[in-house]
Design an enzyme around this catalytic site. Sequence first.
Site, mmCIF file in Angstrom:
data_model
loop_
_atom_site.group_PDB
_atom_site.id
_atom_site.type_symbol
_atom_site.label_atom_id
_atom_site.label_comp_id
_atom_site.label_asym_id
_atom_site.label_seq_id
_atom_site.Cartn_x
_atom_site.Cartn_y
_atom_site.Cartn_z
ATOM 1 N N TYR A 144 0.931 -1.075 -0.005
ATOM 2 C CA TYR A 144 0.038 -0.130 0.011
ATOM 3 C C TYR A 144 0.792 1.341 0.015
ATOM 4 C CZ TYR A 144 -3.319 3.437 1.524
ATOM 5 O OH TYR A 144 -4.231 4.803 1.646
ATOM 6 N N ASP A 239 9.456 2.567 -0.914
ATOM 7 C CA ASP A 239 8.326 3.350 -0.146
ATOM 8 C C ASP A 239 8.822 3.135 1.247
ATOM 9 O OD1 ASP A 239 4.679 3.451 0.128
ATOM 10 O OD2 ASP A 239 6.256 4.285 1.408
ATOM 11 N N LYS A 267 5.271 9.596 8.293
ATOM 12 C CA LYS A 267 5.025 8.896 9.715
ATOM 13 C C LYS A 267 6.219 9.578 10.620
ATOM 14 C CE LYS A 267 2.606 4.995 7.898
ATOM 15 N NZ LYS A 267 1.246 5.093 8.189
HETATM 16 P P1 KE4 Z 1 -0.497 8.481 4.240
HETATM 17 O O1 KE4 Z 1 -1.042 9.179 3.041
HETATM 18 O O2 KE4 Z 1 -1.416 7.738 5.042
HETATM 19 O O3 KE4 Z 1 0.104 9.533 5.147
HETATM 20 O O4 KE4 Z 1 0.680 7.440 3.845
HETATM 21 C C1 KE4 Z 1 0.278 6.611 3.152
HETATM 22 C C2 KE4 Z 1 1.375 5.462 3.243
HETATM 23 C C3 KE4 Z 1 2.303 5.331 2.211
HETATM 24 N N1 KE4 Z 1 3.134 4.130 2.104
HETATM 25 C C4 KE4 Z 1 3.213 3.209 3.245
HETATM 26 C C5 KE4 Z 1 4.086 2.228 3.218
HETATM 27 C C6 KE4 Z 1 2.167 3.334 4.221
HETATM 28 O O5 KE4 Z 1 2.072 2.492 5.184
HETATM 29 C C7 KE4 Z 1 1.049 4.625 4.098
HETATM 30 C C8 KE4 Z 1 -0.029 4.738 5.041
HETATM 31 N N2 KE4 Z 1 -0.207 3.649 6.093
HETATM 32 C C9 KE4 Z 1 -1.517 3.475 6.609
HETATM 33 C C10 KE4 Z 1 -1.299 2.118 7.690
HETATM 34 N N3 KE4 Z 1 -1.235 1.028 6.968
HETATM 35 C C11 KE4 Z 1 -1.883 4.877 7.381
HETATM 36 C C12 KE4 Z 1 -3.121 4.582 8.128
HETATM 37 C C13 KE4 Z 1 -4.369 4.693 7.411
HETATM 38 O O6 KE4 Z 1 -4.740 4.495 6.033
HETATM 39 O O7 KE4 Z 1 -5.391 5.368 8.233
#
Ligand code: KE4
Length: 428
Positions: A144, A239, A267
């Site tokens: 993801y 990523d 993060k």
């Molecule tokens: P954000 O757009 O949510 O800040 O980041 C996206 C993203 C990109 N790459 C990786 C490897 C990620 O894990 C994420 C976001 N992670 C999720 C949890 N698995 C965020 C939690 C959510 O979607 O509420």
Amino acid sequence: MSKTLSQQLFTRATQRIPGGVNSPVRAWKAVGGDPLFIQRARGSNVWDADGRQYIDYIGSWGPMILGHAHPKVLTAIHEAMRDGTSFGAPTAREIEMAEVICAALPSIEMVRLVSSGTEATMAAIRLARGFTGRPKILKFDGCYHGHVDSLLVRAGSGAATFGVPDSAGIPEAIVSNTMVAGFNDLNMVARYFEAEGKNIAAVILEPVVGNMGVLVPRAGFLDGVRALTRQHGALLIFDEVMTGFRLSYGGAQQCYGIDPDMTCLGKIVGGGMPLAAFGGKRPIMEKLAPLGPVYQAGTLSGNPLAVAAGLKTLELINKGGVYEQLENSSARLEAGLREALAVYRGKACLNRVGSMWTLFFGVAAVSDAATSRQCDTETFGRWFRGMLERGVYLPPSQFEAAFVSLAHSDSDIDETVQAAREVLAQLA
Ligand code: KE4
């Protein structure tokens, strides 16, 4: 029975916020029941709207490596906000953040700050296409990368949780240039390059997957992907939104000795505030506006408060002993959970890399998205609720990583293991 305050808040939230939440996984659809509304957090603990305290292993989905509300991070934010909250102009501390990131991850020669991981990966993909002049992107099943149209294909995290790996609203044309390989399946990657090598702009992956639950790269897999991308002139995008500063101060790329062309961060880099970044080799990054033809922008990019929080967080984890402490706490937790699992009669397996871990139910081993999807999510839901009843707050989905922080004490870990023993005994 009267509704808890969380339940009352959830009912009200659903009137004006789709699903009552601002991010789908928070709705607990994968585990059932109404989500807790969190009132406050400090260290390894969160408190819900009804005042109940939990040991927290979500950590805001990764940012809270120091634990919640670290006093020095709060002070840094307070001091920054006295000078204003946003200027829409360059600031000195953004240069400092760029220099800190480049020093931490030597593969990054230049970096651009954005406000979310999604923005970072979306921009990295566009930049890779702009730099190479090629259309195709190769991602991996279960990885993801945020809710980017072209990457919400066989995605993990919330998308996998909903059993809808491909989102509605994405025209076929948008994903026609996105190819999907199996994580840890190097032969499949090689076949894609044999067929499409000259058309592939980039390969993007989570070097250690967190979004199908934790998936560990097999020996040689990351090196093999790096070799294939170099051989065919495609860019390798790591990523590291989740793994950056999590697995080591230099991220997964330091742990596995890989030199990617671009890296996405998020993060931890923002210390819990909206800050993310994408960076890489200078010739690639210099294709970005205003220098080059690839456009990318953001009103709040490099926001002073977020950068202040991120800088302080990175300063506090760039010290001897930090990752040893995280490893010791996480290893203590793993040992305790494995001992608790010894009495569990069902199939289960625990994957851990550093302070990221996932307990999978219904399968004996999970090494890729296909085996992760075979998990028993119903049992996972019972595990989640059992642990919650015992004061342990885990990610509300089988397809997520849990996180240990520097604030998790030995007694937190031991309490968690004791709760696990009791829950696993009743699950059997
Ligand atoms: P954000 O757009 O949510 O800040 O980041 C996206 C993203 C990109 N790459 C990786 C490897 C990620 O894990 C994420 C976001 N992670 C999720 C949890 N698995 C965020 C939690 C959510 O979607 O509420």
